[in-house]
Scaffold this motif. Sequence first.
Motif, short mmCIF file in Angstrom:
data_model
loop_
_atom_site.label_atom_id
_atom_site.label_comp_id
_atom_site.label_asym_id
_atom_site.label_seq_id
_atom_site.Cartn_x
_atom_site.Cartn_y
_atom_site.Cartn_z
N PHE A 118 -0.79 1.53 -4.93
CA PHE A 118 -1.98 1.02 -4.27
C PHE A 118 -2.81 0.25 -5.27
O PHE A 118 -3.01 0.70 -6.40
CB PHE A 118 -2.80 2.19 -3.71
CG PHE A 118 -4.15 1.79 -3.14
CD1 PHE A 118 -4.28 1.45 -1.81
CD2 PHE A 118 -5.28 1.78 -3.95
CE1 PHE A 118 -5.51 1.08 -1.29
CE2 PHE A 118 -6.52 1.41 -3.44
CZ PHE A 118 -6.64 1.06 -2.10
N THR A 119 -3.29 -0.93 -4.88
CA THR A 119 -4.22 -1.69 -5.71
C THR A 119 -5.44 -2.06 -4.87
O THR A 119 -5.37 -2.11 -3.63
CB THR A 119 -3.59 -2.98 -6.26
OG1 THR A 119 -3.25 -3.85 -5.16
CG2 THR A 119 -2.34 -2.68 -7.07
N SER A 120 -6.54 -2.33 -5.54
CA SER A 120 -7.77 -2.65 -4.84
C SER A 120 -7.63 -3.85 -3.94
O SER A 120 -8.15 -3.88 -2.82
CB SER A 120 -8.89 -2.90 -5.86
OG SER A 120 -9.20 -1.74 -6.58
N SER A 121 -6.92 -4.88 -4.39
CA SER A 121 -6.80 -6.12 -3.62
C SER A 121 -5.64 -6.10 -2.64
O SER A 121 -5.73 -6.64 -1.54
CB SER A 121 -6.65 -7.31 -4.56
OG SER A 121 -7.79 -7.44 -5.38
N GLY A 122 -4.54 -5.47 -3.03
CA GLY A 122 -3.33 -5.53 -2.21
C GLY A 122 -3.13 -4.35 -1.28
O GLY A 122 -2.26 -4.39 -0.42
N GLY A 123 -3.91 -3.28 -1.48
CA GLY A 123 -3.73 -2.10 -0.65
C GLY A 123 -2.46 -1.35 -1.01
O GLY A 123 -1.99 -1.40 -2.14
N LEU A 124 -1.89 -0.67 -0.03
CA LEU A 124 -0.71 0.16 -0.23
C LEU A 124 0.57 -0.64 -0.02
O LEU A 124 0.71 -1.34 0.98
CB LEU A 124 -0.74 1.35 0.74
CG LEU A 124 0.39 2.37 0.59
CD1 LEU A 124 0.26 3.14 -0.72
CD2 LEU A 124 0.38 3.34 1.77
N HIS A 126 -15.22 6.35 1.25
CA HIS A 126 -14.82 6.21 -0.15
C HIS A 126 -13.47 6.89 -0.36
O HIS A 126 -13.13 7.87 0.32
CB HIS A 126 -15.85 6.83 -1.08
CG HIS A 126 -17.24 6.26 -0.91
ND1 HIS A 126 -17.46 4.91 -0.81
CD2 HIS A 126 -18.46 6.86 -0.82
CE1 HIS A 126 -18.77 4.70 -0.68
NE2 HIS A 126 -19.39 5.86 -0.67
N LEU A 127 -12.70 6.38 -1.32
CA LEU A 127 -11.36 6.89 -1.57
C LEU A 127 -11.40 8.09 -2.51
O LEU A 127 -12.02 8.05 -3.57
CB LEU A 127 -10.50 5.78 -2.19
CG LEU A 127 -9.01 6.10 -2.38
CD1 LEU A 127 -8.32 6.28 -1.03
CD2 LEU A 127 -8.34 4.98 -3.17
N VAL A 128 -10.73 9.17 -2.11
CA VAL A 128 -10.63 10.40 -2.91
C VAL A 128 -9.15 10.60 -3.25
O VAL A 128 -8.31 10.61 -2.35
CB VAL A 128 -11.17 11.62 -2.14
CG1 VAL A 128 -11.03 12.89 -2.98
CG2 VAL A 128 -12.63 11.40 -1.74
N VAL A 129 -8.84 10.78 -4.54
CA VAL A 129 -7.45 10.94 -4.98
C VAL A 129 -7.38 12.08 -5.97
O VAL A 129 -8.20 12.17 -6.90
CB VAL A 129 -6.93 9.66 -5.67
CG1 VAL A 129 -5.42 9.76 -5.89
CG2 VAL A 129 -7.27 8.42 -4.88
N SER A 130 -6.41 12.98 -5.80
CA SER A 130 -6.29 14.13 -6.71
C SER A 130 -4.91 14.75 -6.60
O SER A 130 -4.20 14.56 -5.61
CB SER A 130 -7.36 15.19 -6.37
OG SER A 130 -7.26 16.31 -7.23
N ASP A 131 -4.55 15.53 -7.63
CA ASP A 131 -3.33 16.33 -7.56
C ASP A 131 -3.62 17.72 -6.99
O ASP A 131 -2.71 18.53 -6.84
CB ASP A 131 -2.68 16.46 -8.94
CG ASP A 131 -3.56 17.18 -9.95
OD1 ASP A 131 -4.80 17.18 -9.78
OD2 ASP A 131 -3.03 17.73 -10.93
N LYS A 191 -10.72 0.13 -1.07
CA LYS A 191 -10.89 0.34 0.36
C LYS A 191 -9.83 1.29 0.89
O LYS A 191 -8.63 1.03 0.79
CB LYS A 191 -10.82 -0.99 1.10
CG LYS A 191 -11.12 -0.87 2.59
CD LYS A 191 -11.09 -2.23 3.27
CE LYS A 191 -11.40 -2.09 4.77
NZ LYS A 191 -11.35 -3.41 5.45
N CYS A 192 -10.27 2.38 1.46
CA CYS A 192 -9.36 3.39 1.99
C CYS A 192 -8.66 2.87 3.25
O CYS A 192 -9.31 2.28 4.12
CB CYS A 192 -10.15 4.65 2.32
SG CYS A 192 -9.15 6.03 2.83
#
Length: 251
Positions: free
Chosen positions: A192-198, A165-170, A11-12
């Motif tokens: 960041f984890t799916s359950s705990g967030g940032l 949706h979450l987008v992550v890149s360098d 979750k973004c």
Amino acid sequence: MLAVLDKSVAKCPEALQSPSNSESVHALKGGILAKHFSSAHPDSITINLALSGFISYSAVNPNPLLPRLFGVVDDMFCLFKGHIENVAHLKLQYGLNKTANEVNIIIEAYRSLRDRGPYPVDQVIRDLHGKYAFILFDSSSKVAFLASDVDGSVSFYWGSDSDGHLVVSDDVEIVKKGCGKSFAPFPKGCFFTSSGGLRSFEHPRNELKPVPRVDSSGEVCGATFKVDAATKKKDTNIPRVGSAADWSSNY
């Protein structure tokens, strides 16, 4: 490297989503962002994660000081950029052989956390000494795990596409293509984890507060996250709730 993860598994943060953002795309529909990445990196590979999204990787023209690596072990996919200085020590700690690299270390570190290892997640990441950013996705438990070193030494960005949706890149241009104005640099010294967030692994007992980013035209462009020294978390340890339970579903 690029990962687009469905909002059901990652979750973004709402603060990343700009209120008026007409430039983002539906990153998972029709493979739009995967095709764009492939056109920018012709020798790249893309792995479909079914309903969870996809990851893409290219080793072409890597920075020799901050190389890109990719690996998969037991349905755990890891994209890594940078280098870890204490590799020899971590190989011994996780029982890895001499040929193991940073990707193997990240996967084994995650596995130890998932399988109820003895250390809290913030300590495990603090034990990684070096310049790095990584994306890990465990397709068996549908868990995402991201982190950046304490100095933010590696270019690393994240954002939200038009569907959340979450987008992550360098690659900042790839993230801009997918997210429009709903993106920001990934916070240094955080994971960041799916359950705990940032969360901050430098200051695990402090909350993080979003600070809106404003572009040159005065429009809100995602958010950065800062440690809130005035707000403390009650508990940062991984819950231990039975021999069969793992941290990823409770943290």
